[in-house]
Design an enzyme around this catalytic site. Structure first.
Site, PDB file in Angstrom:
ATOM      1  CG  ASP A 142      -1.852  -1.093   1.705  1.00 15.96           C
ATOM      2  OD1 ASP A 142      -2.035  -1.835   0.194  1.00 15.96           O
ATOM      3  OD2 ASP A 142      -2.963  -0.629   1.953  1.00 15.96           O
ATOM      4  CD  GLU A 148     -11.769  -0.888  -1.041  1.00 11.66           C
ATOM      5  OE1 GLU A 148     -12.687  -0.235  -0.611  1.00 11.66           O
ATOM      6  OE2 GLU A 148     -10.452  -0.331  -1.240  1.00 11.66           O
TER       7      GLU A 148
END
Length: 257
Positions: free
Chosen positions: A11, A130
């Site tokens: 990330d 998600e």
């Protein structure tokens, strides 16, 4: 059965590799280039880069990081975050990525999945989802790092995305992400049983047993992991050895001559 793929997840915020919990509370870990090279040399099957602030800027800012990585890393690279158009996808792929993972823009305009798949091949088009649990056995798809509701049922959306041309589904459990409590096995299994393409499980890995459960019970085709690797809780070799001990097929890695 094809090999279970082990995929470090990186990330990125600006120039830094970061890590959070539930996609929030971000901490700087270090230089993404150093970690990418280390993971690739340790036998990672692929790398997943996620621009976690792309939605704030309206575009993906990883092209320079990907370009540098592609010079030193010789495993497939998937890039997620802020890819809104065919031009965005082309730019990232030309920078050295092999696949793009799209969430927000696919929710806003599902036809983009078909366009990317037709232009670059379904193998380059990953549907990123998600997921947040709304009730037992029911999840809603979210965008913007788990902040924005879509009203879409996760399993139904995965099926539709594959029908439109997605060649893989990356499913991140926002509830489990960064917690080290294990993957949401029911979520992974429901998606794996509903679609005919590989499913990448992300969010929650804290020990090797979690990987085994995701593959055996959740039927995941690939495991994305971050915290356990970034903080040296486990090595890729540890994870690969555990997979072999559990009779899971993984790529055999040989080092040196």
């Amino acid at each position: 059965m094809s090999n279970l793929r082990l995929i470090p997840r990186l990330d990125i915020k600006g120039p830094n590799l970061i890590k959070g919990i539930h996609l929030e509370g971000l901490r700087v870990v270090g230089d993404p280039q150093e970690y990418a090279v280390r993971y690739a040399e340790a036998g990672a099957d692929e790398l997943l880069y996620v621009d976690i602030v792309a939605s704030l800027y309206g575009r993906n800012n990883l092209s320079d990081i990907i370009r540098r990585a592609a010079d030193r890393v010789f495993v497939p690279i998937t890039v997620a975050g802020g890819i809104r158009s065919i031009d965005d996808a082309r730019h990232i792929l030309r920078s050295g990525a092999d696949k793009v993972a799209i969430n927000t823009a696919a929710v806003l305009r599902p036809e983009l999945i078909r366009e990317v798949s037709r232009r670059f091949g379904s193998q380059a088009m990953v549907l990123s989802i998600e997921a947040k649990e709304q009730a037992p056995g029911k999840w809603e798809a979210y965008t913007d790092n788990g902040r924005e509701r879509t009203g879409l049922d996760v399993v139904e959306w995965a099926v539709r995305g594959v029908e439109l041309g997605a060649g893989e589904v990356l499913v991140t459990s926002v509830d489990r992400e960064g917690t080290r409590k294990g993957f949401d096995i029911d979520l992974i299994r429901q998606i794996s049983e509903a679609v005919s393409v590989p499913v990448i499980a992300s969010g929650g890995m804290g020990k090797v047993e979690h990987m085994v459960d995701a593959a055996k019970l959740g039927k995941a085709d690939a495991i994305a992991m971050a915290d356990v690797l970034h903080y040296n809780r486990l090595t890729i070799d540890d994870i690969r050895s555990a997979a072999l001990a559990a009779d899971l097929p993984v790529r055999k890695v040989t080092f040196g001559k």
